[in-house]
Write an enzyme that holds these catalytic residues in place. Structure first.
Site, PDB file in Angstrom:
ATOM      1  CE1 TYR A 179       4.160  -3.444  11.427  1.00  0.00           C
ATOM      2  CE2 TYR A 179       3.138  -2.116  13.140  1.00  0.00           C
ATOM      3  CZ  TYR A 179       3.633  -2.240  11.855  1.00  0.00           C
ATOM      4  OH  TYR A 179       3.597  -1.164  11.002  1.00  0.00           O
ATOM      5  CG  PHE A 197      -1.568   1.239   1.593  1.00  0.00           C
ATOM      6  CD1 PHE A 197      -2.200   2.050   0.661  1.00  0.00           C
ATOM      7  CD2 PHE A 197      -1.536   1.656   2.927  1.00  0.00           C
ATOM      8  CE1 PHE A 197      -2.772   3.264   1.033  1.00  0.00           C
ATOM      9  CE2 PHE A 197      -2.112   2.858   3.305  1.00  0.00           C
ATOM     10  CZ  PHE A 197      -2.716   3.670   2.357  1.00  0.00           C
TER      11      PHE A 197
END
Ligand code: UDP
Length: 312
Positions: free
Chosen positions: A144, A11
C-alpha cells in the site's frame, strides 16, 4: 462539471459522489467492487450518476467530455490490502497510469488520493508534507505504502512532463458511514464490537495513536483541493490525536456501552503515532475539520444502528 470518480463505490468514493451529485455535477463512477460495492451509490443512479463496473488496471474508457478525474481506486484497510497485495500495487501503479492518461487525453483536472502511510512509521511528529517518511519497502504494509508513493511520483511526472493540472491529497485516518464493518480497521471493529456487545480488541498495549477525521470534512477538503490546489501534496486529516485506548473509550461513550477491552498482538510495522500537520491545507485551501469526534461518532454509530452495514 462532468467528473469521473475511480473507486467511486467505496467508502470515500461514494461520499465524494454524493457531494458532486448534490451540487449538480454529472458523475461517472467506475469501480471493480473488490472492497466497495454498487449499493453505496445506487441512490445516486437516477440523479446524474452512471455506474460502470470495471477494473482501472485493465484500462479506462470514458466517452465525451471530462472536466475532472478523481482517483480513489485502492483497497485502503490494512487487512484488505494485505489480502490482495498484488492487486493493490497494480491499482497504484498501472491503475494510476491509466487514470493519468485519461486526464491527459481529456485535458481534465486530476486528483489522486494518497495517504499518511507515505510517512510510514514517522520519525517526525506531527507530520508535515515536507517529511519524506520512514517506510519499510518489504514490510506487510509496503504494498500500500509504496503503491501510493509511486502514485505520487507518477502524478508529479505527468505534471512536469505533460503539464497536467494535478492535486495530491494525503489522507489521514477517516471514518463515517459506509465503512464495511468487516473491513478490519479500528473504527468498524470497535463500533461493530460495541453494537454486538463483544469486547473491544486493542492491538498491542493500545498506546499507539491515530487522528480521526469525519468523512464529510475530508470530502469538503477534496473539493477545495481540486479547485485551489497548487499541485503539491496536501495533508487532509483531523489533528486531534488519540491513543487506541482513548478511542475505544470514546466509541463506548457514544454507543453507551461498558464492555471490556481485549488485548491482541500488535501487527508488524504498525505505526506508533500519527497526526497531520494541516498548516498547508489551512493556508492554501482555508480548510480545517469542523466535525468533532463526538458528533462524528454519533452519526457513525446511528448509521450502523439503523442496520446500515451491508457486510452483515
Ligand atoms: N487496531 C486496534 N484494534 C483493532 C483494529 C486496529 O487496536 O481492532 C489498531 C491498529 O493496530 C492501529 C490502529 O488501531 O494501531 C489503526 O488501525 P487501522 O487498521 O484502522 O489503520 P492504520 O492507521 O493502522 O492504517
Amino acid at each position: 462539471m462532468r467528473a469521473v470518480v475511480l473507486g467511486g463505490a467505496g467508502f470515500l468514493g461514494s461520499h465524494l459522489c454524493d457531494a458532486l451529485v448534490t451540487r449538480g455535477d454529472e458523475v461517472i463512477c467506475i469501480d471493480n467492487e473488490v472492497t466497495g460495492g454498487r449499493e453505496n451509490v445506487r441512490h445516486l443512479e437516477d440523479r446524474g450518476l452512471s455506474f460502470l463496473h470495471a477494473d482501472i488496471v485493465a484500462g479506462i474508457v470514458v466517452d465525451g467530455v471530462v472536466d475532472a478525474v478523481f482517483h480513489l481506486a485502492s483497497a485502503a484497510s490494512p487487512p484488505d490490502y494485505q489480502r490482495i497485495p498484488i492487486a493493490t500495487l497494480r491499482a497504484g501503479s498501472e491503475g494510476t497510469l491509466h487514470a493519468l492518461e485519461l486526464a491527459a487525453h481529456k485535458k481534465a483536472r486530476f486528483l489522486v488520493t494518497s495517504t499518511s502511510e507515505v510517512y510510514g512509521d514517522p520519525a517526525i511528529h506531527p507530520q508535515p508534507e515536507s517529511y519524506w517518511g520512514n517506510v519499510n519497502p518489504v514490510g506487510l504494509r509496503s504494498c500500500y505504502d509504496e503503491a501510493k508513493r509511486f502514485s505520487e511520483a507518477l502524478t508529479v511526472a505527468y505534471q512536469r512532463e505533460r503539464g497536467l493540472c494535478v492535486q495530491i491529497a494525503r489522507i489521514f485516518n477517516t471514518y463515517g458511514p459506509r465503512m464495511r464493518l468487516d473491513d478490519g480497521r479500528v473504527l468498524p471493529n470497535f463500533v461493530g464490537q460495541a453494537l454486538r456487545g463483544e469486547p473491544l480488541t486493542i492491538f498491542g498495549d493500545g498506546t499507539q495513536t491515530r487522528s480521526f477525521c469525519y468523512v464529510d470534512d475530508l470530502i469538503r477538503g477534496f473539493l477545495l483541493l481540486i479547485e485551489k490546489g497548487d499541485g503539491m501534496p496536501v495533508n487532509l486529516g483531523n489533528p486531534t490525536e488519540l491513543t487506541m485506548i482513548e478511542f475505544a473509550n470514546a466509541v463506548q461513550r457514544v454507543a453507551g456501552t461498558k464492555l471490556p477491552l481485549e488485548r491482541k498482538p500488535l501487527p508488524p510495522d504498525d505505526p506508533k503515532r500519527r497526526r497531520p500537520d494541516i498548516s498547508r491545507a489551512k493556508k492554501l485551501l482555508g480548510w480545517e475539520p469542523m466535525v468533532s469526534l463526538e458528533d462524528g461518532l454519533k452519526k457513525t454509530v446511528a448509521f450502523y444502528r439503523s442496520s446500515g452495514d451491508r457486510s452483515s
